[in-house]
Design a protein around this motif. Structure first.
Motif, PDB file in Angstrom:
ATOM      1  N   ILE A  43     -10.249 -36.762  -1.957  1.00 19.99           N
ATOM      2  CA  ILE A  43      -9.374 -37.440  -0.983  1.00 19.99           C
ATOM      3  C   ILE A  43      -7.937 -37.434  -1.513  1.00 19.99           C
ATOM      4  O   ILE A  43      -7.716 -37.599  -2.717  1.00 19.99           O
ATOM      5  CB  ILE A  43      -9.855 -38.909  -0.809  1.00 19.99           C
ATOM      6  CG1 ILE A  43     -11.330 -38.965  -0.403  1.00 19.99           C
ATOM      7  CG2 ILE A  43      -8.945 -39.709   0.104  1.00 19.99           C
ATOM      8  CD1 ILE A  43     -11.669 -38.626   1.006  1.00 19.99           C
ATOM      9  N   LYS A  44      -6.978 -37.271  -0.596  1.00 18.10           N
ATOM     10  CA  LYS A  44      -5.566 -37.239  -1.035  1.00 18.10           C
ATOM     11  C   LYS A  44      -5.102 -38.623  -1.513  1.00 18.10           C
ATOM     12  O   LYS A  44      -5.425 -39.644  -0.904  1.00 18.10           O
ATOM     13  CB  LYS A  44      -4.671 -36.825   0.133  1.00 18.10           C
ATOM     14  CG  LYS A  44      -4.753 -35.353   0.449  1.00 18.10           C
ATOM     15  CD  LYS A  44      -3.398 -34.869   1.018  1.00 18.10           C
ATOM     16  CE  LYS A  44      -3.395 -33.373   1.218  1.00 18.10           C
ATOM     17  NZ  LYS A  44      -4.051 -32.965   2.450  1.00 18.10           N
ATOM     18  N   ILE A 229     -15.582 -62.334 -15.025  1.00 14.64           N
ATOM     19  CA  ILE A 229     -14.546 -61.377 -15.439  1.00 14.64           C
ATOM     20  C   ILE A 229     -14.681 -60.182 -14.502  1.00 14.64           C
ATOM     21  O   ILE A 229     -15.758 -59.582 -14.404  1.00 14.64           O
ATOM     22  CB  ILE A 229     -14.748 -60.904 -16.900  1.00 14.64           C
ATOM     23  CG1 ILE A 229     -14.757 -62.091 -17.867  1.00 14.64           C
ATOM     24  CG2 ILE A 229     -13.673 -59.879 -17.286  1.00 14.64           C
ATOM     25  CD1 ILE A 229     -15.079 -61.718 -19.314  1.00 14.64           C
ATOM     26  N   ILE A 230     -13.604 -59.860 -13.809  1.00 10.65           N
ATOM     27  CA  ILE A 230     -13.647 -58.690 -12.914  1.00 10.65           C
ATOM     28  C   ILE A 230     -13.008 -57.502 -13.626  1.00 10.65           C
ATOM     29  O   ILE A 230     -11.962 -57.628 -14.272  1.00 10.65           O
ATOM     30  CB  ILE A 230     -12.882 -58.964 -11.597  1.00 10.65           C
ATOM     31  CG1 ILE A 230     -13.623 -60.005 -10.752  1.00 10.65           C
ATOM     32  CG2 ILE A 230     -12.693 -57.674 -10.788  1.00 10.65           C
ATOM     33  CD1 ILE A 230     -12.950 -60.309  -9.414  1.00 10.65           C
ATOM     34  N   ILE A 231     -13.653 -56.356 -13.489  1.00 12.87           N
ATOM     35  CA  ILE A 231     -13.103 -55.087 -13.965  1.00 12.87           C
ATOM     36  C   ILE A 231     -12.649 -54.331 -12.721  1.00 12.87           C
ATOM     37  O   ILE A 231     -13.407 -54.201 -11.754  1.00 12.87           O
ATOM     38  CB  ILE A 231     -14.195 -54.243 -14.685  1.00 12.87           C
ATOM     39  CG1 ILE A 231     -14.850 -55.035 -15.829  1.00 12.87           C
ATOM     40  CG2 ILE A 231     -13.652 -52.880 -15.128  1.00 12.87           C
ATOM     41  CD1 ILE A 231     -13.934 -55.462 -16.937  1.00 12.87           C
ATOM     42  N   ASP A 232     -11.427 -53.854 -12.749  1.00 14.17           N
ATOM     43  CA  ASP A 232     -10.930 -53.189 -11.550  1.00 14.17           C
ATOM     44  C   ASP A 232     -10.134 -51.931 -11.917  1.00 14.17           C
ATOM     45  O   ASP A 232      -9.804 -51.721 -13.099  1.00 14.17           O
ATOM     46  CB  ASP A 232     -10.061 -54.156 -10.743  1.00 14.17           C
ATOM     47  CG  ASP A 232     -10.285 -53.982  -9.253  1.00 14.17           C
ATOM     48  OD1 ASP A 232     -10.636 -52.869  -8.840  1.00 14.17           O
ATOM     49  OD2 ASP A 232     -10.089 -54.958  -8.499  1.00 14.17           O
ATOM     50  N   SER A 233      -9.815 -51.130 -10.908  1.00 14.29           N
ATOM     51  CA  SER A 233      -9.161 -49.844 -11.175  1.00 14.29           C
ATOM     52  C   SER A 233      -8.539 -49.281  -9.909  1.00 14.29           C
ATOM     53  O   SER A 233      -9.047 -49.501  -8.806  1.00 14.29           O
ATOM     54  CB  SER A 233     -10.224 -48.859 -11.668  1.00 14.29           C
ATOM     55  OG  SER A 233      -9.710 -47.560 -11.727  1.00 14.29           O
ATOM     56  N   VAL A 234      -7.455 -48.542 -10.076  1.00 11.27           N
ATOM     57  CA  VAL A 234      -6.879 -47.841  -8.920  1.00 11.27           C
ATOM     58  C   VAL A 234      -7.513 -46.462  -8.743  1.00 11.27           C
ATOM     59  O   VAL A 234      -7.277 -45.794  -7.733  1.00 11.27           O
ATOM     60  CB  VAL A 234      -5.335 -47.665  -9.038  1.00 11.27           C
ATOM     61  CG1 VAL A 234      -4.638 -48.995  -9.249  1.00 11.27           C
ATOM     62  CG2 VAL A 234      -4.954 -46.675 -10.143  1.00 11.27           C
ATOM     63  N   SER A 235      -8.310 -46.035  -9.730  1.00 13.51           N
ATOM     64  CA  SER A 235      -8.773 -44.638  -9.770  1.00 13.51           C
ATOM     65  C   SER A 235      -9.414 -44.163  -8.471  1.00 13.51           C
ATOM     66  O   SER A 235      -9.058 -43.133  -7.924  1.00 13.51           O
ATOM     67  CB  SER A 235      -9.774 -44.439 -10.908  1.00 13.51           C
ATOM     68  OG  SER A 235      -9.132 -44.547 -12.150  1.00 13.51           O
ATOM     69  N   LYS A 236     -10.395 -44.935  -7.996  1.00 14.03           N
ATOM     70  CA  LYS A 236     -11.149 -44.489  -6.818  1.00 14.03           C
ATOM     71  C   LYS A 236     -10.507 -45.035  -5.552  1.00 14.03           C
ATOM     72  O   LYS A 236     -10.473 -44.375  -4.525  1.00 14.03           O
ATOM     73  CB  LYS A 236     -12.610 -44.955  -6.904  1.00 14.03           C
ATOM     74  CG  LYS A 236     -13.223 -44.814  -8.277  1.00 14.03           C
ATOM     75  CD  LYS A 236     -13.504 -43.373  -8.662  1.00 14.03           C
ATOM     76  CE  LYS A 236     -13.607 -43.273 -10.176  1.00 14.03           C
ATOM     77  NZ  LYS A 236     -14.470 -42.261 -10.682  1.00 14.03           N
ATOM     78  N   ARG A 237      -9.991 -46.289  -5.654  1.00 17.09           N
ATOM     79  CA  ARG A 237      -9.443 -46.957  -4.467  1.00 17.09           C
ATOM     80  C   ARG A 237      -8.383 -46.091  -3.797  1.00 17.09           C
ATOM     81  O   ARG A 237      -8.357 -45.949  -2.582  1.00 17.09           O
ATOM     82  CB  ARG A 237      -8.835 -48.301  -4.887  1.00 17.09           C
ATOM     83  CG  ARG A 237      -8.295 -49.135  -3.737  1.00 17.09           C
ATOM     84  CD  ARG A 237      -8.072 -50.563  -4.189  1.00 17.09           C
ATOM     85  NE  ARG A 237      -9.281 -51.088  -4.795  1.00 17.09           N
ATOM     86  CZ  ARG A 237      -9.309 -51.850  -5.889  1.00 17.09           C
ATOM     87  NH1 ARG A 237      -8.183 -52.212  -6.466  1.00 17.09           N
ATOM     88  NH2 ARG A 237     -10.445 -52.268  -6.373  1.00 17.09           N
ATOM     89  N   TYR A 238      -7.488 -45.529  -4.603  1.00 18.55           N
ATOM     90  CA  TYR A 238      -6.398 -44.732  -4.036  1.00 18.55           C
ATOM     91  C   TYR A 238      -6.516 -43.267  -4.445  1.00 18.55           C
ATOM     92  O   TYR A 238      -5.525 -42.548  -4.406  1.00 18.55           O
ATOM     93  CB  TYR A 238      -5.045 -45.285  -4.517  1.00 18.55           C
ATOM     94  CG  TYR A 238      -4.870 -46.761  -4.279  1.00 18.55           C
ATOM     95  CD1 TYR A 238      -4.692 -47.254  -2.981  1.00 18.55           C
ATOM     96  CD2 TYR A 238      -4.898 -47.654  -5.334  1.00 18.55           C
ATOM     97  CE1 TYR A 238      -4.542 -48.618  -2.769  1.00 18.55           C
ATOM     98  CE2 TYR A 238      -4.744 -49.015  -5.118  1.00 18.55           C
ATOM     99  CZ  TYR A 238      -4.563 -49.491  -3.841  1.00 18.55           C
ATOM    100  OH  TYR A 238      -4.417 -50.833  -3.620  1.00 18.55           O
ATOM    101  N   SER A 239      -7.708 -42.866  -4.876  1.00 17.76           N
ATOM    102  CA  SER A 239      -7.890 -41.510  -5.390  1.00 17.76           C
ATOM    103  C   SER A 239      -6.764 -41.183  -6.383  1.00 17.76           C
ATOM    104  O   SER A 239      -6.021 -40.218  -6.232  1.00 17.76           O
ATOM    105  CB  SER A 239      -7.912 -40.503  -4.220  1.00 17.76           C
ATOM    106  OG  SER A 239      -8.473 -39.295  -4.662  1.00 17.76           O
TER     107      SER A 239
END
Ligand SMILES: Cc1ncc(COP(=O)(O)O)c(C=O)c1O
Length: 398
Positions: A43-44, A229-239
């Motif tokens: 995904i772009k 404790i939440i682990i989060d990331s932009v990696s997949k959310r915004y490709s």
């Protein structure tokens, strides 16, 4: 000869990447390889994020604050508010991907020899992070027959010892695609409060839920302010996997203050990527709507095609973009390698991730693979037809 550490020797290799040399060789032989093995979306990346980098006039690429830039953390808090998660900028530490957030979480709550209970199969790199942190993973088995739902809470309770520090869940799950219900999180909330444990929730796939079901975060109204404790990331959310930005979120001040010391030791998360990630927060809702429709269609096609293969058992993923599939083979590891080394259908083959590496119990998942539906629909159909033809030939010759 200087010696390598025992910890270094014990670091597991990634089951997702270990077949890469075979895929490379297949490509050298002129064979096209469909990559179903890795969660790299096609995904772009949202244009707002890329433009923020292109249009930046930064003169000195300086360190940011160890906990991440204040503007960015304030905006992340606004993002969470939209997701009914009530946190302030001070309760967020920006990290180098969700990967570093996991390392900081383990480092902050567990001493060498301490234990973390995780439903298996689980994201394979939890093995690597726990080895690096000297933490012992204690698996509790979830089953393909139950679609990888939360195992009975009594199974968790049996495993709790004086060394248990946390339960770690991934929601929605990689590799299972399972989405925990409100009732399941409630059960976990009761047990972590009863035994004074942390509940670490890897929510990096929060947006990727299908069938109009609501994602349940551990920081919704479960009364887990001290435990979650939440682990989060932009990696997949915004490709944006290459940005290497994630965060650790907790309302427990001791956790944040401790994780901050780990963050200070590595100075700063990537400055440039924070600019892109901050801009990405302005991604229009329509982007997600389109992406979710696309993944849902991919999931539906994948499952439909898989069910045409005799002897196969496939989970029904409700979120993320992975599916665990049990194959009618002696050993899925061998089969996956064979697909790359010895098989092709019209000069095409597939690379899948053998699922044994997603379990920590020896001998589990040996007939299973994980498929990441990160390819377009036509390619998924072709890839499944290759698996089907491969299975027929493999079972004749092996
Ligand atoms: C469940 C889960 N957690 C964490 C990560 C780490 O991602 P990153 O370090 O790119 O944020 C991944 C990556 O695939 C993942 O699938």
């Amino acid at each position: 000869m200087p010696r390598i550490s025992t910890k270094g020797k014990n670091m597991p290799e990634s089951p997702i990447r270990k077949l890469v040399p075979y895929a490379e060789n297949a490509k050298k032989r002129g064979i096209e390889v469909f990559h179903l093995n890795i969660g790299q979306p096609d995904i772009k990346t949202p244009a707002v994020a890329l433009e923020a980098i292109k249009n930046n006039t930064i003169k000195v690429l300086a360190y940011s604050r160890s906990e991440g830039s204040e503007e960015y953390r304030k905006k992340i808090a606004e993002y969470y508010a939209k997701n009914n998660i009530d946190v302030t900028a001070d309760e967020i530490i920006v990290t180098t991907g969700g990967s570093e957030a996991l390392l900081f979480a383990m480092g902050s709550i567990a001493d060498p020899g301490d234990e973390i209970i995780i439903p298996e199969p689980f994201y394979a790199n939890y093995n690597g992070f726990s080895t690096a942190s000297g933490v012992k993973i204690v698996p509790v088995v979830s089953k393909i027959e139950d679609n990888f739902a939360l195992p009975p809470i009594s199974e968790f309770e049996k495993l709790i010892t004086s060394k248990t520090k946390a339960i770690l869940i991934c929601n929605p799950g990689n590799p299972t695609g399972y989405l925990y219900s409100k009732e399941e999180i409630e059960k976990l909330a009761i047990i972590v409060k009863k035994y004074d444990l942390f509940l670490i929730a890897d929510e990096v796939y929060r947006e990727f839920v299908y069938d109009n079901v609501q994602h349940q975060s551990v920081l919704h109204n479960f009364g887990l302010e001290n435990n979650a404790i939440i682990i989060d990331s932009v990696s997949k959310r915004y490709s944006m996997c290459g940005a290497r930005i994630g965060c650790l979120v907790s309302k427990n001040k001791d956790v944040i203050n401790t994780a901050l010391k780990f963050a200070q030791a590595r100075l700063s998360p990537p400055t440039f990527a924070q600019i892109a990630s901050e801009a990405a927060l302005a991604t229009p809702q329509s982007y997600f709507e389109e992406v979710i429709v696309e993944y849902k269609e991919r999931r539906d096609i994948l499952i439909e095609e898989l069910h045409k293969i005799k002897g196969i058992k496939a989970a029904s993923p409700k979120g993320a973009f992975y599916c665990v599939v049990e194959l009618p083979v002696d050993n899925a590891d061998k089969f996956a390698q064979w697909l790359l080394e010895e098989f092709n259908l019209d000069n095409q083959t597939v690379m899948v991730a053998p699922a044994a590496g997603f379990y920590s119990t020896q001998g589990f998942g040996t007939k299973q693979i994980r498929i990441a539906y990160v390819l377009k629909k036509e390619d998924l159909i072709t890839a499944v037809s290759i698996i089907k033809a491969g299975l027929e030939q493999y079972n004749k010759t092996n």
